[in-house]
Enzyme design. Sequence first.
Site, PDB file in Angstrom:
ATOM      1  N   LEU A  33      60.787 -42.238  66.605  1.00 34.25           N
ATOM      2  CA  LEU A  33      61.716 -42.150  65.480  1.00 34.25           C
ATOM      3  C   LEU A  33      60.989 -42.272  64.143  1.00 34.25           C
ATOM      4  O   LEU A  33      60.052 -43.052  63.990  1.00 34.25           O
ATOM      5  CB  LEU A  33      62.784 -43.251  65.603  1.00 34.25           C
ATOM      6  CG  LEU A  33      63.592 -43.259  66.910  1.00 34.25           C
ATOM      7  CD1 LEU A  33      64.629 -44.376  66.897  1.00 34.25           C
ATOM      8  CD2 LEU A  33      64.258 -41.916  67.162  1.00 34.25           C
ATOM      9  N   GLY A  36      63.421 -39.296  59.175  1.00 32.07           N
ATOM     10  CA  GLY A  36      64.466 -38.290  59.386  1.00 32.07           C
ATOM     11  C   GLY A  36      65.532 -38.831  60.323  1.00 32.07           C
ATOM     12  O   GLY A  36      66.738 -38.709  60.070  1.00 32.07           O
ATOM     13  N   HIS A  37      65.076 -39.470  61.413  1.00 30.63           N
ATOM     14  CA  HIS A  37      66.042 -40.079  62.342  1.00 30.63           C
ATOM     15  C   HIS A  37      66.795 -41.210  61.649  1.00 30.63           C
ATOM     16  O   HIS A  37      67.998 -41.371  61.854  1.00 30.63           O
ATOM     17  CB  HIS A  37      65.320 -40.638  63.576  1.00 30.63           C
ATOM     18  CG  HIS A  37      64.645 -39.606  64.415  1.00 30.63           C
ATOM     19  ND1 HIS A  37      63.284 -39.507  64.533  1.00 30.63           N
ATOM     20  CD2 HIS A  37      65.162 -38.619  65.189  1.00 30.63           C
ATOM     21  CE1 HIS A  37      62.979 -38.508  65.351  1.00 30.63           C
ATOM     22  NE2 HIS A  37      64.093 -37.950  65.752  1.00 30.63           N
ATOM     23  N   VAL A 176      64.655 -34.604  55.924  1.00 25.73           N
ATOM     24  CA  VAL A 176      63.935 -35.630  55.154  1.00 25.73           C
ATOM     25  C   VAL A 176      62.475 -35.190  55.075  1.00 25.73           C
ATOM     26  O   VAL A 176      61.891 -34.764  56.078  1.00 25.73           O
ATOM     27  CB  VAL A 176      64.066 -37.016  55.819  1.00 25.73           C
ATOM     28  CG1 VAL A 176      63.273 -38.065  55.053  1.00 25.73           C
ATOM     29  CG2 VAL A 176      65.537 -37.416  55.890  1.00 25.73           C
ATOM     30  N   ARG A 187      56.269 -34.529  65.690  1.00 25.98           N
ATOM     31  CA  ARG A 187      55.036 -33.816  66.058  1.00 25.98           C
ATOM     32  C   ARG A 187      54.016 -33.780  64.925  1.00 25.98           C
ATOM     33  O   ARG A 187      52.896 -33.316  65.139  1.00 25.98           O
ATOM     34  CB  ARG A 187      55.381 -32.394  66.499  1.00 25.98           C
ATOM     35  CG  ARG A 187      56.093 -32.345  67.856  1.00 25.98           C
ATOM     36  CD  ARG A 187      56.300 -30.922  68.318  1.00 25.98           C
ATOM     37  NE  ARG A 187      56.655 -30.824  69.716  1.00 25.98           N
ATOM     38  CZ  ARG A 187      57.892 -30.534  70.153  1.00 25.98           C
ATOM     39  NH1 ARG A 187      58.871 -30.335  69.307  1.00 25.98           N
ATOM     40  NH2 ARG A 187      58.125 -30.445  71.453  1.00 25.98           N
TER      41      ARG A 187
END
Length: 294
Positions: A33, A36-37, A176, A187
């Site tokens: 995570l 963005g998460h 984000v 990644r």
Amino acid sequence: MKIIRRPEAMVAWSETLRREGVTIGFVPTMGALHEGHRSLIRAGRLRSDALVVSVFVNPTQFGPGEDLARYPRMPDRDHALCRTEGVDVCFEPTVDAMYPKGYQTVVTVSKIAQRWEGERRPHHFQGVATVVTKLFGIVQPHLAMFGQKDYQQAMLVRRLVQDLNLGVKIAVCPTVREPDGLAMSSRNIYLSEEERTIAPLLYKSLKAGGEAIRKGVIEAAAVQNTMAAVLKQEPRFTIEYLAVCDPLTLEPLAQVTSKAILLGAVRLGSVRLIDNLIVSPPRKRCGKEAMEIG
Ligand code: PAF
């Protein structure tokens, strides 16, 4: 925060809450995570009474030769982030629990899955559609959050929910970015130091395309050339696609006369980067990058 591993236990938890009239928000993830998460979790937290995050590296959405084995797995960090953000349940099923012996049902979304990512990653979207359908069946959310970063995935899920009457509201949240514009992705850790410095050029190329449209360029081919010119400054990029599309169907446009989505995918060394930008031509500005689709 509860960590639930068995699908039956997750179903039981959700059924109890639903009976009590609690609204369940859901953020499906493959873990590792990042910010963005976190933004998806925060958006879900604001819109629901109880929030579930799933962490499941779904093998069926990886093709042969892709990064399933080396995909980053960092459960302790993921749990810490979920706890900090007030997540109620982290659902972490095993592969055997999700795909038990004898499993033989898959979900295929046809047209919207065929182009762009679907063309380069042939079984990817079938794997995504199947696991998302299963996760929705298990978690039974009222609302699920997806990132605009994986735009085609978000549109495919929206189609899937409509077509199969799944009754889950899909919210698509803005991408984000790192301060230099690179879209956050689990990644990104695969990028070497040198690759990391040039990776933001993908977003710069999309912004150049967006700028051309805002200045009145209508021909999609001209917009694509503008984007490609930015990426060609750096020979280490291999362009997979740069596309100007209808934002709902993802069909390519010949001309941009209303809101459009610019999609880009490149290879940089061993890493694939994807990104996108929603743009409007001069007279039909929409002003917002986020879209909510119910
Ligand atoms: O975007 C992802 O992380 C995955 O594709 C998803 C939606 C969790 C399905 O495995």
